[in-house]
Design an enzyme around this catalytic site. Structure first.
Site, PDB file in Angstrom:
ATOM      1  N   ASN A  45      -2.932  -0.420   8.912  1.00 28.72           N
ATOM      2  CA  ASN A  45      -4.164   0.274   8.534  1.00 28.72           C
ATOM      3  C   ASN A  45      -4.578   0.054   7.088  1.00 28.72           C
ATOM      4  OD1 ASN A  45      -1.758   1.800   8.034  1.00 28.72           O
ATOM      5  ND2 ASN A  45      -3.030   3.576   7.499  1.00 28.72           N
ATOM      6  N   ARG A  46      -3.722  -0.589   6.281  1.00 31.04           N
ATOM      7  CA  ARG A  46      -4.101  -0.820   4.884  1.00 31.04           C
ATOM      8  C   ARG A  46      -3.261  -1.940   4.290  1.00 31.04           C
ATOM      9  NH1 ARG A  46      -0.872   2.341   1.037  1.00 31.04           N
ATOM     10  NH2 ARG A  46       0.840   3.359   2.131  1.00 31.04           N
ATOM     11  N   GLY A  47      -3.673  -2.407   3.133  1.00 31.23           N
ATOM     12  CA  GLY A  47      -2.893  -3.367   2.367  1.00 31.23           C
ATOM     13  C   GLY A  47      -2.547  -4.633   3.118  1.00 31.23           C
ATOM     14  N   ILE A  48      -1.289  -5.027   3.021  1.00 27.82           N
ATOM     15  CA  ILE A  48      -0.828  -6.262   3.645  1.00 27.82           C
ATOM     16  C   ILE A  48      -0.987  -6.193   5.162  1.00 27.82           C
ATOM     17  CG2 ILE A  48       1.221  -7.672   4.075  1.00 27.82           C
ATOM     18  CD1 ILE A  48       2.179  -6.897   1.241  1.00 27.82           C
TER      19      ILE A  48
ATOM     20  N   ARG B 160       0.467   5.825  10.516  1.00 34.45           N
ATOM     21  CA  ARG B 160       1.151   7.111  10.539  1.00 34.45           C
ATOM     22  C   ARG B 160       0.232   8.278  10.206  1.00 34.45           C
ATOM     23  NH1 ARG B 160       6.299   8.168   6.678  1.00 34.45           N
ATOM     24  NH2 ARG B 160       4.629   7.924   5.145  1.00 34.45           N
TER      25      ARG B 160
ATOM     26  N   ASP C 223       4.752   7.312  14.057  1.00 30.56           N
ATOM     27  CA  ASP C 223       5.726   7.396  12.974  1.00 30.56           C
ATOM     28  C   ASP C 223       6.966   6.657  13.452  1.00 30.56           C
ATOM     29  OD1 ASP C 223       7.710   8.049  11.152  1.00 30.56           O
ATOM     30  OD2 ASP C 223       7.093  10.149  10.963  1.00 30.56           O
TER      31      ASP C 223
ATOM     32  N   GLY D 267       6.272   0.346   5.843  1.00 28.02           N
ATOM     33  CA  GLY D 267       7.333   0.667   4.896  1.00 28.02           C
ATOM     34  C   GLY D 267       6.870   1.696   3.885  1.00 28.02           C
TER      35      GLY D 267
ATOM     36  N   TYR E  61      14.740   0.954  -1.955  1.00 28.84           N
ATOM     37  CA  TYR E  61      13.763  -0.002  -1.410  1.00 28.84           C
ATOM     38  C   TYR E  61      14.379  -1.403  -1.321  1.00 28.84           C
ATOM     39  CZ  TYR E  61       9.306  -2.504  -0.944  1.00 28.84           C
ATOM     40  OH  TYR E  61       8.270  -3.301  -0.521  1.00 28.84           O
TER      41      TYR E  61
ATOM     42  N   LYS F 173      15.004  -3.669   2.077  1.00 25.59           N
ATOM     43  CA  LYS F 173      14.344  -4.962   2.250  1.00 25.59           C
ATOM     44  C   LYS F 173      15.355  -6.106   2.328  1.00 25.59           C
ATOM     45  CE  LYS F 173      10.051  -3.585   2.431  1.00 25.59           C
ATOM     46  NZ  LYS F 173       9.230  -3.773   3.640  1.00 25.59           N
TER      47      LYS F 173
END
Length: 239
Positions: free
Chosen positions: A11-14, A34, A53, A82, A145, A149
């Site tokens: 839904n956003r960004g990458i 989410r 979620d 993430g 984080y 990853k």
């Protein structure tokens, strides 16, 4: 051929850039999100938006059932969802460490495990996990984080060995610093300090990450599995 594609956190960004790119390629794309509302531009282009979620197994199962009913079994999974909860180690709570691992690593496990059922039956599939340069080289204040990853790399390479004989590839894209809402909150001084470390001297655009994902999901990448593709402007060289 139009494939059934799922992008988590689309839904956003990458994730949004990846969803756009795969729609452009002619795929039937579903995204999970989410909170908030899905981007109207994706809805208008026929993208199926499912609230989920990924830390909740029941929601994961329900999301897959809805996607399978409308688009068929997932043939391409891009695990992008993430979170971050940055803090120096001595100030980091167990809750913040566990929350990041549960979303970024265990949540990915849940999504991949469920998708792999249909892929195994079809003896074909593409799995692309979105990691980070931080998972390869580390970053102060991001132990949780970075651990999550980095864990995706071992997870992907194990799956590449486990699923490869069934025609399923599993690869990792490791972005560097990307110009998204998450990085725009940084101060000018912080942004300048980051750019100074990047050989190409700039942030990545989300569509540049999406291009690597689109390639790994394509037929052209049929003989690539267990790979970690850095899209970081050279920041993580040597890792």
């Amino acid at each position: 051929m139009s494939r059934s594609v799922l992008v988590t956190g689309g839904n956003r960004g990458i994730g949004l850039a990846i969803a756009r790119s795969l729609v452009d390629a002619g795929d039937k794309v579903a995204i999970t999100f989410r909170s908030g509302e899905p981007p109207q531009e994706l809805v208008e282009r026929g993208v199926l938006a499912v609230r989920c979620d990924i830390t909740e197994p029941e929601q994961v199962e329900q999301a897959y059932k809805e996607i399978e009913e409308k688009h068929g079994k997932v043939e391409v999974l891009v695990a992008n969802a993430g979170i971050t909860r940055d803090q120096l180690l001595l100030r980091m709570s167990e809750e913040d460490f566990a929350a990041v691992l549960d979303t970024n690593l265990t949540g990915t496990f849940r999504m991949v495990k469920r998708a792999s059922k249909g892929m195994l039956r079809a003896r074909a599939g593409r799995i692309v996990l979105i990691s980070s340069v931080v998972g390869l080289m580390g970053q102060a204040g991001q132990a949780n984080y970075a651990a999550s990853k980095a864990g995706l790399v071992g997870f992907a390479r194990s799956l590449a060995r486990e699923l490869g004989s069934r025609g399923i590839t599993c690869n990792v894209v490791a972005p560097g610093f990307v110009d998204t809402d998450m990085t725009r909150v940084l101060s000018d001084e912080q942004r300048a300090g980051i750019v100074a470390q990047v050989p190409l001297g700039r942030y990545a655009r989300p569509d540049e990450i999406a291009a690597a994902v689109r390639f790994l999901a394509s037929e052209e990448a049929a003989y690539i599995t267990g790979a970690v593709i850095p899209v970081d402007g050279g920041l993580g060289m040597g890792h």
